[in-house]
Structures are given as structure tokens and as C-alpha cells.
Design an enzyme around this catalytic site. Structure first.
Site, short mmCIF file in Angstrom:
data_model
loop_
_atom_site.label_atom_id
_atom_site.label_comp_id
_atom_site.label_asym_id
_atom_site.label_seq_id
_atom_site.Cartn_x
_atom_site.Cartn_y
_atom_site.Cartn_z
N THR A 184 34.09 48.78 -84.37
CA THR A 184 34.71 49.79 -83.93
C THR A 184 34.10 51.13 -84.59
O THR A 184 34.27 51.24 -85.63
CB THR A 184 36.20 49.90 -83.89
OG1 THR A 184 36.75 48.62 -83.18
CG2 THR A 184 36.74 51.15 -83.25
N THR A 236 36.16 40.05 -84.55
CA THR A 236 36.05 40.91 -85.78
C THR A 236 35.85 42.46 -85.27
O THR A 236 35.13 42.54 -84.52
CB THR A 236 35.24 40.35 -86.84
OG1 THR A 236 33.87 40.86 -86.38
CG2 THR A 236 35.38 39.12 -87.14
N GLU A 237 36.41 43.39 -86.40
CA GLU A 237 36.06 44.80 -85.78
C GLU A 237 36.03 45.50 -87.14
O GLU A 237 36.84 45.65 -87.76
CB GLU A 237 37.28 45.48 -85.01
CG GLU A 237 37.44 45.15 -83.73
CD GLU A 237 36.22 45.31 -82.57
OE1 GLU A 237 35.34 46.10 -83.06
OE2 GLU A 237 36.43 44.89 -81.50
N VAL A 238 34.63 45.55 -87.70
CA VAL A 238 34.39 46.59 -88.57
C VAL A 238 34.17 47.73 -88.56
O VAL A 238 33.95 48.39 -87.39
CB VAL A 238 32.99 46.13 -89.12
CG1 VAL A 238 32.30 46.37 -90.43
CG2 VAL A 238 33.20 44.21 -89.79
#
Length: 313
Positions: A178, A276-278
């Protein structure tokens, strides 16, 4: 806040015409090389994995071959793990995190699991640092029957073929980011494309996960968060107890209806799935930190599944 500011393309309040979509496409520029930065790193991994070309994007097949890596010593007695990256091509750590996992950690887990790894599902999006494909379609909302996004359709066919040859996938880890540009560019563009007002949101400061509403698997998600927390900070809930408008169910975890929304994480019938959202724009991290956070997410998931397989039922 309701934002009625006019996006540079289209007519406010009206969905984009084909001419508007073409005008948007003309604004997209090649900013990096998929073949040089991604394919060149995937192909040498054929010494460790079976290299599969599962398709090529029809608008430039020589530039955009689609690659996946499949375990060489496939064993149907072992569970199968699907790892995907670059469904949104601009989310760089999803691509390079998947590759880094193969380079540095996969060998530690091959005796326990079969792997199918597609590091860059949307290579044109990678090159143009874009969320959409050339037709202004979001591949990560297009994982459904008769998908209009060829990137999504090709991956779905690969997974279907693998599951038909072997057995269903146990877990799917879909690697995303994101970014600040979500609010600066991509969400305003989405509102303009669909002819609706832009509703301003906020970008979470840190890593978080999106589980599946129908199969949330909270212990699985928690294990991933605990693994990633050793590498980077976890996003806190906002003042409403939410992240990107969804209720936080535990630290750093929200849930979406993955299949109903056509998300990549819902493309199979895997019992365990996560997105996943890094957060790569944090001043606390660099590109390598983000890649390592993706690796830590995969490792956390695999360690949990292996421990669960060894525990008494």
C-alpha cells in the site's frame, strides 16, 4: 471527505468511454524494464525450480512473457503453497520479495512443501509503475470466470492446471504494497474511471494483512504478523479501529471477501490465504527492508503450517 476535484481525464460524473481509456493509456510511460530487472532474475532460478512460461501478454508477447517457478521434486504427499507477486505491477517488493524468498529461503522448506511461485503477474504494470493493465482494468479485481484481464486469466489457468494434475493448494500468500500513490493517483483515477466522487482515505503507516472473510484463519495471520514484526513495523488501527475502512480483527489484520471482490488471494480453494501489504513510503524502511518483510511473511506462514502439521490433531 467527498472530493469532487476533476481528474485530468474524462467528464466528472460519467464513467470513462473507450476514448477516455485510450487517453489514459497514452499517459503511461515505460519507466523500468521487466526483462532486465525481473525476468533476468527469475530465469537463473531454473537450476533450483522448474521454470514455466505460462503465457505472454498479447499486446507485447516478446516483452512480457509470464513466468512461474514450480518445485522440481514434486511430491503429492506434501502440501502445496502458492506465492504470487506483482499482481499490481507497481508494488515492487511483491515482485522482488518473491524472488528473494526463492534465492534465500525456499531450499529450507522444499522438504516440507511443494511450491508454485509467480513473482510478477503484471509485467506491463511493473514497467509503467501502474496498478492497472493497458485497458484500465485492475487485475486484482479480475480473478473470476471469463476475466477481462489477461494477466488474471493466465494465472487462474496455471493454478487450475496445477490443481488438476496434483491436488488442491493448501495456502496462498499474495504479496502486495500500500503506497502513498494509492491516494495521490490510483484511487482518484478509479473514481474518475467509474464516474463516482472520490472519497479521500488514508494510508496505513506500516505492514498489515488482508485475510479472507469466509476463512479468516486468525492464528495463521497472527504468525505472519509476528514474523514480519521482526523486520518492520506493523500498521496501527486508525481512530475508528480500522485499516483502509475495514475493521481490525487483531493487530495488523483485516478481512475482505476475497472471492466476491475478485482478488488474487481468492483464486483457489486454499484453506489458508493472505494478502500482505508492505508500506514502502515510510521513512523507517528502504527497498531491501520491504523485500525482507515479504520474505518474513512467507516464512511466518510456512513455519506456522509446518508446526501445525507436526502437532497432534
Amino acid at each position: 471527505m467527498n472530493q469532487n476535484a476533476f481528474y485530468p481525464i474524462g467528464t466528472m460524473g460519467q464513467p470513462w468511454s473507450e476514448e477516455d481509456k485510450q487517453a489514459w493509456y497514452q499517459t503511461c510511460q515505460i519507466r523500468r524494464s521487466y526483462l532486465e530487472e525481473v525476468a533476468s532474475k527469475i530465469q537463473p532460478l531454473s537450476e533450483q525450480f522448474e521454470l514455466i512460461q505460462y503465457g505472454a501478454l498479447t499486446y507485447a508477447p516478446e516483452i512480457y512473457p509470464l513466468f512461474a517457478l514450480k518445485s522440481n521434486n514434486w511430491d503429492d504427499d506434501k502440501p502445496t503453497i502458492l506465492i504470487t507477486g506483482g499482481v499490481h505491477g507497481y508494488e515492487s517488493s511483491g515482485v522482488h520479495g518473491a524472488i528473494t524468498f526463492v534465492q534465500t529461503k525456499a531450499s529450507d522448506y522444499e522438504k516440507f512443501f511443494n511450491f508454485i511461485i509467480a513473482p510478477c503477474v503484471s509485467p506491463w504494470g511493473y514497467e509503467t509503475i501502474n496498478r492497472w493493465n493497458p485497458s484500465a482494468i485492475d487485475p486484482n479485481r479480475s480473478f473470476y470466470h471469463d476475466s477481462p484481464a489477461e494477466e488474471s486469466a493466465a494465472l487462474m489457468q496455471l493454478v487450475e492446471d496445477i490443481e488438476n494434475q496434483h491436488k488442491p493448494i493448501l495456502a496462498h500468500i499474495d504479496l502486495h504494497e500500500t503506497t502513498d500513490t494509492d491516494e495521490l493517483e490510483f484511487r482518484p483515477a478509479l473514481a474518475a474511471r467509474d464516474g463516482v466522487p472520490y472519497q479521500a482515505g488514508s494510508i496505513p503507516d506500516g505492514f498489515y494483512l488482508v485475510g479472507d472473510t469466509l476463512s479468516p484463519q486468525p492464528e495463521f495471520q497472527r504468525a505472519i504478523i509476528e514474523s514480519v514484526a521482526k523486520v518492520t513495523h506493523i500498521a496501527p488501527a486508525d481512530g475508528q479501529g480500522q485499516i483502509i475502512g475495514a475493521d481490525v480483527t487483531q493487530q495488523g489484520v483485516i478481512n475482505y471477501p476475497t472471492k466476491a471482490l475478485g482478488l488474487c488471494a481468492g483464486l483457489s480453494h486454499a484453506k489458508y490465504c493472505t494478502t500482505t501489504e508492505v508500506y514502502p513510503d515510510s521513512p523507517q524502511v528502504n527497498a531491501d527492508d520491504c523485500n525482507q518483510a515479504q520474505v518474513a511473511a512467507i516464512v511466518g506462514a510456512l513455519d506456522y503450517l509446518q508446526a501445525k502439521a507436526q502437532s497432534p490433531s
